[in-house]
Scaffold this motif. Structure first.
Motif, short mmCIF file in Angstrom:
data_model
loop_
_atom_site.label_atom_id
_atom_site.label_comp_id
_atom_site.label_asym_id
_atom_site.label_seq_id
_atom_site.Cartn_x
_atom_site.Cartn_y
_atom_site.Cartn_z
N LYS A 54 0.90 -1.24 0.08
CA LYS A 54 0.28 0.03 -0.17
C LYS A 54 0.95 1.56 -0.10
N LEU A 55 2.11 1.32 0.73
CA LEU A 55 2.79 2.72 0.76
C LEU A 55 3.51 2.19 -0.99
N GLU A 56 4.34 1.43 -1.67
CA GLU A 56 4.51 1.88 -2.33
C GLU A 56 3.76 2.76 -3.63
N VAL A 57 2.37 2.18 -3.45
CA VAL A 57 1.31 2.78 -4.33
C VAL A 57 1.58 3.98 -5.00
N GLU A 58 1.81 5.40 -3.23
CA GLU A 58 2.33 6.36 -3.42
C GLU A 58 3.61 6.98 -3.18
N ALA A 59 4.70 6.27 -3.23
CA ALA A 59 6.18 6.33 -3.54
C ALA A 59 6.12 7.35 -3.67
N LEU A 60 7.25 8.61 -3.44
CA LEU A 60 8.17 9.18 -4.14
C LEU A 60 9.38 8.85 -4.70
N CYS A 61 9.51 8.01 -4.18
CA CYS A 61 11.14 6.81 -4.85
C CYS A 61 11.23 5.49 -3.96
N LEU A 62 11.24 4.59 -3.97
CA LEU A 62 10.87 2.95 -3.83
C LEU A 62 13.19 3.06 -4.40
N SER A 63 13.34 1.94 -3.67
CA SER A 63 14.61 1.29 -3.87
C SER A 63 14.64 0.24 -2.65
N THR A 64 15.17 -0.74 -3.89
CA THR A 64 15.56 -2.26 -3.71
C THR A 64 17.16 -2.36 -4.16
N ARG A 113 3.51 5.01 -13.06
CA ARG A 113 3.97 6.43 -12.02
C ARG A 113 5.42 6.81 -12.96
N PRO A 114 5.47 7.43 -14.34
CA PRO A 114 6.75 7.57 -14.39
C PRO A 114 7.25 8.53 -13.40
N ASN A 115 6.84 9.57 -12.74
CA ASN A 115 7.67 9.91 -11.97
C ASN A 115 8.13 10.23 -10.52
N THR A 116 7.50 8.40 -10.32
CA THR A 116 8.47 7.56 -9.58
C THR A 116 10.06 7.39 -9.47
N ALA A 117 10.53 8.22 -8.75
CA ALA A 117 12.33 7.24 -8.97
C ALA A 117 12.38 5.80 -8.30
N ARG A 151 13.52 5.89 -17.98
CA ARG A 151 13.76 7.81 -17.12
C ARG A 151 13.51 7.57 -15.67
N ASN A 152 12.77 6.70 -15.32
CA ASN A 152 12.83 6.34 -14.22
C ASN A 152 13.23 5.16 -13.37
N ILE A 153 14.11 4.84 -13.85
CA ILE A 153 14.07 3.61 -13.42
C ILE A 153 16.27 3.19 -13.64
N ALA A 166 28.04 -3.17 2.00
CA ALA A 166 27.44 -2.86 3.20
C ALA A 166 25.74 -3.25 2.94
N GLY A 167 25.26 -4.15 2.32
CA GLY A 167 24.36 -4.96 2.15
C GLY A 167 24.34 -6.36 2.36
N PHE A 168 25.59 -6.64 3.48
CA PHE A 168 25.74 -8.47 3.94
C PHE A 168 24.48 -8.49 4.62
N ASP A 169 23.45 -7.70 5.80
CA ASP A 169 22.61 -8.00 6.40
C ASP A 169 21.45 -8.73 6.18
N GLY A 170 21.46 -9.05 4.12
CA GLY A 170 20.17 -9.06 3.44
C GLY A 170 19.74 -8.15 3.13
N PRO A 171 18.29 -8.99 2.36
CA PRO A 171 17.78 -7.44 0.98
C PRO A 171 17.02 -6.35 2.13
N MET A 172 16.63 -5.95 1.21
CA MET A 172 15.86 -4.45 2.56
C MET A 172 15.03 -3.69 0.91
N GLN A 173 14.58 -3.00 1.67
CA GLN A 173 13.15 -2.04 0.49
C GLN A 173 13.18 -0.48 1.78
#
Length: 232
Positions: A54-64, A113-117, A151-153, A166-173
């Motif tokens: 649900k939070l993803e739907v409105e996100a300005l940016c999303l990092s994975t 959502r082309p304006n979401t990065a 452009r947004n990906i 720095a990611g050895f503790d596992g996946p994150m978003q």
């Protein structure tokens, strides 16, 4: 359209009539209609993932960052189907189809959502794993290359030659909401954890920022992906 706060409080979602009226009044070119569909959907998503979805739907940016498998937003259907068909305990055919529908709907966020990065960092060994067989593997790499042209990906590969990062503790978003609140998310075998505490989210942001500098550049990542595509 609901705010994040109202979603978290469990209020009812907008009715179809409300959504169509908002589309007409705001001349939103289908954006509100598409977003409302994502907010309302529930089947096919793990219970622990639904609040994050649900939070993803409105996100300005999303990092994975992912070190186990291709991120769900980037999976092609044959790849996802392989994961669902091999899952334990086994799922029935109807359950698998429900999961695939939910994944396809969620993936629409990348284009509606082309304006979401969107930023993705994926471990090289994940990209080299031929999940689903050679044809599926090649098609999956081709799809990731195609999405990286948007452009947004931004898609970066964490090289196997990187001894430590720095990611050895596992996946994150991570994501930022329209009211500039940051949330983090981590998922394990049978559970997911939503991070809202500013200090905890700040640690994840610091780690992700470091990983972006440790991963291959966007250009080098695309070159490696093209090399993988040619080798399949």
């Amino acid at each position: 359209m609901q705010t994040v706060a109202s979603i978290e409080q469990g209020r009812r979602f907008p009715s179809a009539e409300f959504v169509e009226r908002a589309e007409e009044v705001l001349d939103a070119f289908g954006v509100i209609r598409a977003a409302a569909k994502h907010v309302a959907r529930q089947p096919g998503l793990a219970s622990w993932f639904q609040k994050w979805a649900k939070l993803e739907v409105e996100a300005l940016c999303l990092s994975t960052y992912e070190n186990r498998l291709i991120p769900g937003l980037l999976q092609i259907e044959p790849y996802a189907r392989t994961l669902f068909e091999e899952q334990l305990p086994p799922m029935g055919d109807d359950q698998i189809e429900e999961q695939l529908v939910a994944r396809r709907e969620r993936q629409e966020l990348l284009t509606c959502r082309p304006n979401t990065a969107y930023s993705f960092i994926i471990e090289e060994h994940v990209l080299r794993k031929p999940t689903g067989g050679p044809e599926t593997h090649r098609a999956q790499i081709e799809h990731i290359l195609h999405m990286s042209q948007r452009r947004n990906i931004e898609i970066q590969v964490m090289s196997q030659s990187r001894g430590h990062h720095a990611g050895f503790d596992g996946p994150m978003q991570l994501l930022e909401t329209p009211d500039n609140r940051w949330f983090g998310y981590g998922e394990g075998q049978r559970s997911g954890l939503l991070f809202a505490d500013a200090k905890e989210v700040g640690i994840l942001k610091m780690r992700y920022a470091r990983m972006r500098s440790q991963a291959l550049t966007l250009e080098d990542s695309q070159s490696l992906l093209r090399e993988m595509r040619g080798a399949t």
